[in-house]
Design a protein around this motif. Structure first.
Motif, PDB file in Angstrom:
ATOM      1  N   PHE A   1      -6.146   2.852   5.506  1.00 15.79           N
ATOM      2  CA  PHE A   1      -5.854   2.069   4.326  1.00 15.79           C
ATOM      3  C   PHE A   1      -7.086   1.963   3.439  1.00 15.79           C
TER       4      PHE A   1
ATOM      5  N   GLY B   1      -2.310   4.044   1.672  1.00 17.06           N
ATOM      6  CA  GLY B   1      -2.418   4.274   3.101  1.00 17.06           C
ATOM      7  C   GLY B   1      -2.219   5.758   3.334  1.00 17.06           C
TER       8      GLY B   1
ATOM      9  N   TYR C   1       0.857  -1.176   0.000  1.00 18.32           N
ATOM     10  CA  TYR C   1       0.000   0.000   0.000  1.00 18.32           C
ATOM     11  C   TYR C   1       0.898   1.232   0.000  1.00 18.32           C
TER      12      TYR C   1
END
Length: 97
Positions: A93, A81, A33
């Protein structure tokens, strides 16, 4: 126009990511992420708090919100994120759909 700030390695150009293990499918790869910050100083605070020994190896890069989808596709990120508090850190997230 919304602008986000990213941390990018000066050595190889890779972005700072959060790696999240998939508990449902342990054999699956870890999902990356992309970490994004709302302010330039938040990115620097995060680095200075959690990566003092490597902070000189990263640069802060700005990106328009409209460019995020293309960046995620190019690098194969699972989602983003968004760092709400760089000291704790508190991160929201969001997986891409």
């Amino acid at each position: 126009m919304q602008v986000y700030y990213l941390l990018r390695s000066k050595a190889d150009g890779s972005y700072l990511v959060a790696r999240i293990n998939n508990d449902e499918a342990p054999a699956a790869k870890t999902s990356n992420y992309l970490l994004m910050f709302n302010e330039h100083f938040d990115a620097l605070s995060y680095l200075n708090t959690h990566g003092k020994d490597v902070s000189d190896r990263f640069a802060v890069e700005s990106i328009a919100a409209t460019q995020i989808a293309n960046l995620m596709q190019r690098w194969g990120f699972k989602g983003v994120g968004i760092v709400q508090d760089p000291i704790l850190p508190n991160i929201n997230f969001v997986a891409k759909s």
